[in-house]
Design a protein around this motif. Structure first.
Motif, PDB file in Angstrom:
ATOM      1  N   ARG A  50       0.878  -1.161   0.000  1.00 25.24           N
ATOM      2  CA  ARG A  50       0.000   0.000   0.000  1.00 25.24           C
ATOM      3  C   ARG A  50       0.919   1.216   0.000  1.00 25.24           C
ATOM      4  O   ARG A  50       1.854   1.292   0.805  1.00 25.24           O
ATOM      5  N   VAL A  51       0.672   2.172  -0.878  1.00 28.57           N
ATOM      6  CA  VAL A  51       1.586   3.305  -1.042  1.00 28.57           C
ATOM      7  C   VAL A  51       0.832   4.614  -0.854  1.00 28.57           C
ATOM      8  O   VAL A  51      -0.221   4.826  -1.458  1.00 28.57           O
ATOM      9  N   LEU A  52       1.389   5.479  -0.024  1.00 31.29           N
ATOM     10  CA  LEU A  52       0.917   6.848   0.094  1.00 31.29           C
ATOM     11  C   LEU A  52       1.868   7.697  -0.739  1.00 31.29           C
ATOM     12  O   LEU A  52       3.052   7.833  -0.412  1.00 31.29           O
ATOM     13  N   ALA A  53       1.362   8.233  -1.848  1.00 32.04           N
ATOM     14  CA  ALA A  53       2.173   9.001  -2.801  1.00 32.04           C
ATOM     15  C   ALA A  53       1.927  10.487  -2.559  1.00 32.04           C
ATOM     16  O   ALA A  53       0.841  10.991  -2.823  1.00 32.04           O
ATOM     17  N   VAL A  54       2.940  11.178  -2.052  1.00 32.63           N
ATOM     18  CA  VAL A  54       2.789  12.566  -1.633  1.00 32.63           C
ATOM     19  C   VAL A  54       3.576  13.495  -2.551  1.00 32.63           C
ATOM     20  O   VAL A  54       4.752  13.240  -2.848  1.00 32.63           O
ATOM     21  N   ASP A  55       2.910  14.561  -2.989  1.00 30.08           N
ATOM     22  CA  ASP A  55       3.574  15.593  -3.774  1.00 30.08           C
ATOM     23  C   ASP A  55       2.786  16.884  -3.609  1.00 30.08           C
ATOM     24  O   ASP A  55       1.609  16.847  -3.246  1.00 30.08           O
ATOM     25  N   ALA A  60       1.083  16.534 -11.216  1.00 28.82           N
ATOM     26  CA  ALA A  60       1.853  15.291 -11.085  1.00 28.82           C
ATOM     27  C   ALA A  60       1.001  14.205 -10.445  1.00 28.82           C
ATOM     28  O   ALA A  60       1.007  13.054 -10.880  1.00 28.82           O
ATOM     29  N   LEU A  61       0.236  14.561  -9.412  1.00 33.58           N
ATOM     30  CA  LEU A  61      -0.569  13.568  -8.703  1.00 33.58           C
ATOM     31  C   LEU A  61      -1.675  12.985  -9.577  1.00 33.58           C
ATOM     32  O   LEU A  61      -2.124  11.870  -9.333  1.00 33.58           O
ATOM     33  N   GLU A  62      -2.104  13.713 -10.587  1.00 30.67           N
ATOM     34  CA  GLU A  62      -3.121  13.178 -11.493  1.00 30.67           C
ATOM     35  C   GLU A  62      -2.616  11.947 -12.245  1.00 30.67           C
ATOM     36  O   GLU A  62      -3.409  11.114 -12.676  1.00 30.67           O
ATOM     37  N   THR A  70      -2.510   5.659  -2.829  1.00 31.70           N
ATOM     38  CA  THR A  70      -3.331   6.781  -2.386  1.00 31.70           C
ATOM     39  C   THR A  70      -2.535   8.057  -2.609  1.00 31.70           C
ATOM     40  O   THR A  70      -1.508   8.262  -1.955  1.00 31.70           O
ATOM     41  N   PRO A  71      -2.975   8.927  -3.521  1.00 35.32           N
ATOM     42  CA  PRO A  71      -2.271  10.191  -3.715  1.00 35.32           C
ATOM     43  C   PRO A  71      -2.663  11.192  -2.626  1.00 35.32           C
ATOM     44  O   PRO A  71      -3.811  11.215  -2.179  1.00 35.32           O
ATOM     45  N   LEU A  72      -1.706  12.004  -2.211  1.00 39.90           N
ATOM     46  CA  LEU A  72      -1.959  13.030  -1.199  1.00 39.90           C
ATOM     47  C   LEU A  72      -1.265  14.316  -1.625  1.00 39.90           C
ATOM     48  O   LEU A  72      -0.038  14.347  -1.764  1.00 39.90           O
ATOM     49  N   LEU A  73      -2.055  15.358  -1.831  1.00 39.88           N
ATOM     50  CA  LEU A  73      -1.518  16.675  -2.157  1.00 39.88           C
ATOM     51  C   LEU A  73      -1.107  17.344  -0.860  1.00 39.88           C
ATOM     52  O   LEU A  73      -1.940  17.565   0.028  1.00 39.88           O
ATOM     53  N   ALA A  74       0.185  17.642  -0.708  1.00 37.26           N
ATOM     54  CA  ALA A  74       0.682  18.256   0.522  1.00 37.26           C
ATOM     55  C   ALA A  74       1.974  19.001   0.238  1.00 37.26           C
ATOM     56  O   ALA A  74       2.843  18.503  -0.477  1.00 37.26           O
TER      57      ALA A  74
END
Length: 197
Positions: A50-55, A60-62, A70-74
């Motif tokens: 399970r990956v939390l992908a943060v940027d 990019a997150l799109e 799970t993408p996370l905008l931060a």
């Protein structure tokens, strides 16, 4: 701040450094920090994590979407007017992957967020890269041996260096890089877990 103009982030091929050491990450949740287009998030999800992908870049997150990701905008850097807070709890992640990104104030937070037996895989540009182009600003270039200082950042856990490199690479483009793989442990690591390959 993301490393500007690095040419690596647009690739969809995982870093050989990440590919080499991903198998050491225990089952669980992995943080792909400054994930860009998600090449490592997708690679790790393909291995069952399970990956939390943060940027901080919404465009990019799109491109990150994938099962188990799970993408996370931060924006984890903030500014002098609005300092950012590290939103992740202590010991949350079994692995953290960081490539082509350097914001030194996050080092201690990254290590604290690793679970016992968690694996940190870090690779970014180093001093000397200015001769090959960007990044050339010293703020985005590691000093010689700087990633080794991460192993001294915790008083309650031992960080074992599995591998470290500091030097020139020719591919995917000429660059000076520094990279490390660390395991966070409060006990003596098993010989099976740390076998060389």
């Amino acid at each position: 701040m993301p490393v500007p103009g690095n040419g690596h982030a647009a690739q969809d091929v995982p870093s050989p450094w990440v590919e080499r050491f991903a198998q050491l990450i225990p089952p669980g949740e992995v943080l792909d920090l400054a994930c860009g287009g998600g090449r490592h998030a997708r690679f790790l999800a393909g291995r069952g994590y399970r990956v939390l992908a943060v940027d901080r870049d919404p465009a990019a997150l799109e491109r990150v979407a994938a099962p188990l990701v799970t993408p996370l905008l931060a924006d984890l850097e903030g500014s002098s007017d609005a300092p950012a807070n590290w939103p992740f709890g202590s010991g949350r992640f079994t692995g953290v992957v960081v490539t082509n990104y350097l914001h030194r104030p996050l080092f201690s937070h990254i290590v604290a967020s690793l679970a016992d037996e968690g694996v940190l895989i870090y690779e970014t540009f180093a001093q000397g890269n200015e001769q090959f182009g960007k990044p050339s600003n010293p703020a985005f270039l590691l000093e010689p041996g700087e990633l080794l200082s991460l192993k001294n950042g915790s008083s309650t856990h031992r960080l074992r260096v599995i591998a470290f490199e500091d030097g020139f690479i020719a591919s995917p483009r000429p660059a000076m890089v520094q990279r490390i793989c660390l395991v966070k442990t409060s006990s003596v690591p098993s010989s099976e877990r740390l076998r060389l390959f």
